[in-house]
Design a protein around this motif. Structure first.
Motif, PDB file in Angstrom:
ATOM      1  N   THR A 111      59.045  77.210  48.871  1.00 22.09           N
ATOM      2  CA  THR A 111      57.976  78.117  48.479  1.00 22.09           C
ATOM      3  C   THR A 111      57.991  79.362  49.370  1.00 22.09           C
ATOM      4  OG1 THR A 111      56.641  76.217  47.798  1.00 22.09           O
ATOM      5  CG2 THR A 111      55.496  78.303  48.059  1.00 22.09           C
ATOM      6  N   TYR A 112      57.712  80.511  48.752  1.00 25.51           N
ATOM      7  CA  TYR A 112      57.798  81.782  49.457  1.00 25.51           C
ATOM      8  C   TYR A 112      56.564  82.633  49.154  1.00 25.51           C
ATOM      9  CZ  TYR A 112      62.581  80.239  49.905  1.00 25.51           C
ATOM     10  OH  TYR A 112      63.684  79.486  50.194  1.00 25.51           O
ATOM     11  N   LEU A 113      56.194  83.469  50.136  1.00 21.07           N
ATOM     12  CA  LEU A 113      55.110  84.421  49.937  1.00 21.07           C
ATOM     13  C   LEU A 113      55.654  85.812  50.234  1.00 21.07           C
ATOM     14  CD1 LEU A 113      51.873  84.439  49.472  1.00 21.07           C
ATOM     15  CD2 LEU A 113      51.880  85.268  51.812  1.00 21.07           C
ATOM     16  N   ALA A 114      55.451  86.722  49.292  1.00 20.91           N
ATOM     17  CA  ALA A 114      55.899  88.105  49.461  1.00 20.91           C
ATOM     18  C   ALA A 114      54.696  89.028  49.309  1.00 20.91           C
ATOM     19  CB  ALA A 114      56.964  88.446  48.424  1.00 20.91           C
ATOM     20  N   ASN A 152      50.700  93.802  45.952  1.00 24.51           N
ATOM     21  CA  ASN A 152      51.810  93.099  45.296  1.00 24.51           C
ATOM     22  C   ASN A 152      52.110  91.763  45.976  1.00 24.51           C
ATOM     23  OD1 ASN A 152      53.833  92.714  43.397  1.00 24.51           O
ATOM     24  ND2 ASN A 152      55.369  93.875  44.543  1.00 24.51           N
ATOM     25  N   ILE A 153      51.076  90.956  46.157  1.00 28.50           N
ATOM     26  CA  ILE A 153      51.249  89.639  46.778  1.00 28.50           C
ATOM     27  C   ILE A 153      51.796  88.664  45.741  1.00 28.50           C
ATOM     28  CG2 ILE A 153      50.081  87.729  47.937  1.00 28.50           C
ATOM     29  CD1 ILE A 153      48.006  89.750  48.930  1.00 28.50           C
ATOM     30  N   GLN A 154      52.835  87.933  46.108  1.00 28.22           N
ATOM     31  CA  GLN A 154      53.475  86.982  45.202  1.00 28.22           C
ATOM     32  C   GLN A 154      53.682  85.652  45.909  1.00 28.22           C
ATOM     33  OE1 GLN A 154      57.025  88.763  43.256  1.00 28.22           O
ATOM     34  NE2 GLN A 154      56.302  90.698  44.104  1.00 28.22           N
ATOM     35  N   LEU A 155      53.249  84.589  45.263  1.00 29.55           N
ATOM     36  CA  LEU A 155      53.500  83.224  45.733  1.00 29.55           C
ATOM     37  C   LEU A 155      54.413  82.577  44.699  1.00 29.55           C
ATOM     38  CD1 LEU A 155      52.731  80.973  47.809  1.00 29.55           C
ATOM     39  CD2 LEU A 155      50.874  80.359  46.246  1.00 29.55           C
ATOM     40  N   PHE A 156      55.599  82.120  45.129  1.00 29.20           N
ATOM     41  CA  PHE A 156      56.578  81.645  44.152  1.00 29.20           C
ATOM     42  C   PHE A 156      57.493  80.596  44.763  1.00 29.20           C
ATOM     43  CE2 PHE A 156      58.228  85.338  46.343  1.00 29.20           C
ATOM     44  CZ  PHE A 156      59.574  85.090  46.547  1.00 29.20           C
ATOM     45  N   THR A 157      58.182  79.878  43.884  1.00 30.30           N
ATOM     46  CA  THR A 157      59.133  78.858  44.317  1.00 30.30           C
ATOM     47  C   THR A 157      60.539  79.229  43.868  1.00 30.30           C
ATOM     48  OG1 THR A 157      58.695  77.546  42.324  1.00 30.30           O
ATOM     49  CG2 THR A 157      57.424  76.993  44.301  1.00 30.30           C
ATOM     50  N   CYS A 158      61.532  78.723  44.595  1.00 31.44           N
ATOM     51  CA  CYS A 158      62.937  78.983  44.301  1.00 31.44           C
ATOM     52  C   CYS A 158      63.718  77.674  44.355  1.00 31.44           C
ATOM     53  CB  CYS A 158      63.542  79.954  45.322  1.00 31.44           C
ATOM     54  SG  CYS A 158      62.744  81.575  45.390  1.00 31.44           S
ATOM     55  N   GLY A 176      54.742 103.662  56.019  1.00 31.76           N
ATOM     56  CA  GLY A 176      54.879 103.646  54.569  1.00 31.76           C
ATOM     57  C   GLY A 176      54.938 102.224  54.060  1.00 31.76           C
ATOM     58  N   TRP A 177      54.871 102.062  52.747  1.00 34.31           N
ATOM     59  CA  TRP A 177      54.918 100.733  52.167  1.00 34.31           C
ATOM     60  C   TRP A 177      56.273 100.074  52.432  1.00 34.31           C
ATOM     61  CZ3 TRP A 177      50.755  98.288  50.607  1.00 34.31           C
ATOM     62  CH2 TRP A 177      49.663  99.007  50.121  1.00 34.31           C
ATOM     63  N   SER A 178      56.237  98.833  52.851  1.00 34.08           N
ATOM     64  CA  SER A 178      57.469  98.058  53.024  1.00 34.08           C
ATOM     65  C   SER A 178      57.206  96.635  52.552  1.00 34.08           C
ATOM     66  CB  SER A 178      57.946  98.066  54.473  1.00 34.08           C
ATOM     67  OG  SER A 178      56.952  97.552  55.340  1.00 34.08           O
ATOM     68  N   GLY A 179      58.266  95.959  52.093  1.00 34.65           N
ATOM     69  CA  GLY A 179      58.120  94.613  51.557  1.00 34.65           C
ATOM     70  C   GLY A 179      58.323  93.542  52.605  1.00 34.65           C
ATOM     71  N   ARG A 180      57.634  92.453  52.463  1.00 35.02           N
ATOM     72  CA  ARG A 180      57.751  91.304  53.352  1.00 35.02           C
ATOM     73  C   ARG A 180      57.959  90.060  52.496  1.00 35.02           C
ATOM     74  NH1 ARG A 180      58.041  95.182  56.383  1.00 35.02           N
ATOM     75  NH2 ARG A 180      56.307  96.023  57.565  1.00 35.02           N
ATOM     76  N   VAL A 181      58.905  89.218  52.876  1.00 37.27           N
ATOM     77  CA  VAL A 181      59.125  87.948  52.197  1.00 37.27           C
ATOM     78  C   VAL A 181      59.210  86.866  53.273  1.00 37.27           C
ATOM     79  CG1 VAL A 181      60.556  86.599  50.633  1.00 37.27           C
ATOM     80  CG2 VAL A 181      60.423  89.081  50.359  1.00 37.27           C
ATOM     81  N   ALA A 182      58.392  85.832  53.150  1.00 42.64           N
ATOM     82  CA  ALA A 182      58.374  84.765  54.151  1.00 42.64           C
ATOM     83  C   ALA A 182      58.572  83.405  53.487  1.00 42.64           C
ATOM     84  CB  ALA A 182      57.055  84.769  54.916  1.00 42.64           C
ATOM     85  N   ASP A 183      59.393  82.577  54.102  1.00 39.70           N
ATOM     86  CA  ASP A 183      59.587  81.191  53.661  1.00 39.70           C
ATOM     87  C   ASP A 183      58.438  80.364  54.212  1.00 39.70           C
ATOM     88  OD1 ASP A 183      62.399  78.863  53.883  1.00 39.70           O
ATOM     89  OD2 ASP A 183      60.341  78.564  53.208  1.00 39.70           O
ATOM     90  N   ILE A 184      57.514  79.943  53.345  1.00 39.72           N
ATOM     91  CA  ILE A 184      56.334  79.191  53.794  1.00 39.72           C
ATOM     92  C   ILE A 184      56.422  77.724  53.388  1.00 39.72           C
ATOM     93  CG2 ILE A 184      54.864  81.247  53.755  1.00 39.72           C
ATOM     94  CD1 ILE A 184      53.654  80.109  51.122  1.00 39.72           C
ATOM     95  N   THR A 185      57.634  77.240  53.145  1.00 42.55           N
ATOM     96  CA  THR A 185      57.817  75.850  52.714  1.00 42.55           C
ATOM     97  C   THR A 185      57.197  74.872  53.698  1.00 42.55           C
ATOM     98  OG1 THR A 185      59.890  76.524  51.655  1.00 42.55           O
ATOM     99  CG2 THR A 185      59.536  74.162  51.966  1.00 42.55           C
TER     100      THR A 185
END
Length: 215
Positions: free
Chosen positions: A102-105, A172-178, A133-142
């Motif tokens: 699971t990941y949160l971006a 643009n918060i996203q909670l998703f699985t891979c 400025g706007w920048s993206g963050r992606v974290a592995d929250i498994t």
């Protein structure tokens, strides 16, 4: 994904499982990426604050503002004066349930000092660096998935730096699985045997492109 290998000529392989996503990704808009070798299996939640703060009863100091956001026309924003009577702004999202990788971006920008912008999910905690400025963050929250029987409650904490006004915007918060991509293997004793096996497996155009890539 196709793994092409030649026995005796060295083997080109894909990892058995997906590698972790780097904590920080450059693009703050669109759909956040899965790790290399994996694809998104489910989008559990997506929040752009177009309808306001999702859980206003569990928010302090954060408001939905109109701005040049990465997604839509609004973002969540926290402004702290730096005074003792304004110690922290916090924003909780709606609890969601997940399983597996699971990941949160999210997209972020702000003038806060390092260590004063925190994104947390259950036991997982990430210090977010400031960005003009706007920048993206992606974290592995498994690691947080097992904390509450799969229930995840992302939240953002913006704490004051004494005497220094600061601001933090998120969007643009996203909670998703891979999950790792399915793989297949084409093998042969040498490059000629591999080429023959590819020709038997794929359409002519696809086989030609694969053979060219392995010469």
């Amino acid at each position: 994904m196709v793994i092409v290998s030649t026995l005796g000529f060295g083997v080109a392989t894909a990892p058995a499982s997906a590698e972790p996503v780097a904590p920080f990704a450059a693009d703050p808009s669109g759909e956040a990426p899965c790790p290399e070798g994996a694809s998104r299996t489910a989008t559990i939640d997506r929040e752009g604050f177009e309808s306001g703060i999702p859980e206003p009863g569990f928010a302090n100091g954060w408001v939905s503002i109109g701005t040049s956001a990465p997604e839509g026309a609004r973002a969540a924003s926290s402004s702290i004066s730096g005074a003792a009577d304004d110690p922290e702004d916090y924003l909780f999202l709606t609890p969601r349930r997940a399983s597996g990788a699971t990941y949160l971006a999210f997209a972020s920008r702000g003038s806060f000092r390092s260590g004063h912008g925190i994104m947390a999910v259950n036991s997982f905690r990430l210090s977010v660096p400031p960005s003009s400025g706007w920048s993206g963050r992606v974290a592995d929250i498994t690691s947080a998935v097992d904390d509450e029987d799969g229930w995840l409650t992302p939240w953002f904490s913006h704490t004051r730096t004494t005497g220094i006004p600061a601001r933090w915007d998120v969007d643009n918060i996203q909670l998703f699985t891979c999950a790792p991509n399915a793989t297949s293997r084409v093998e042969g004793s040498d490059r000629y045997a591999v080429s023959a096996a590819i020709a038997d497996t794929f359409a002519p155009g696809d086989a030609h492109r694969l053979c060219r890539s392995w010469r």
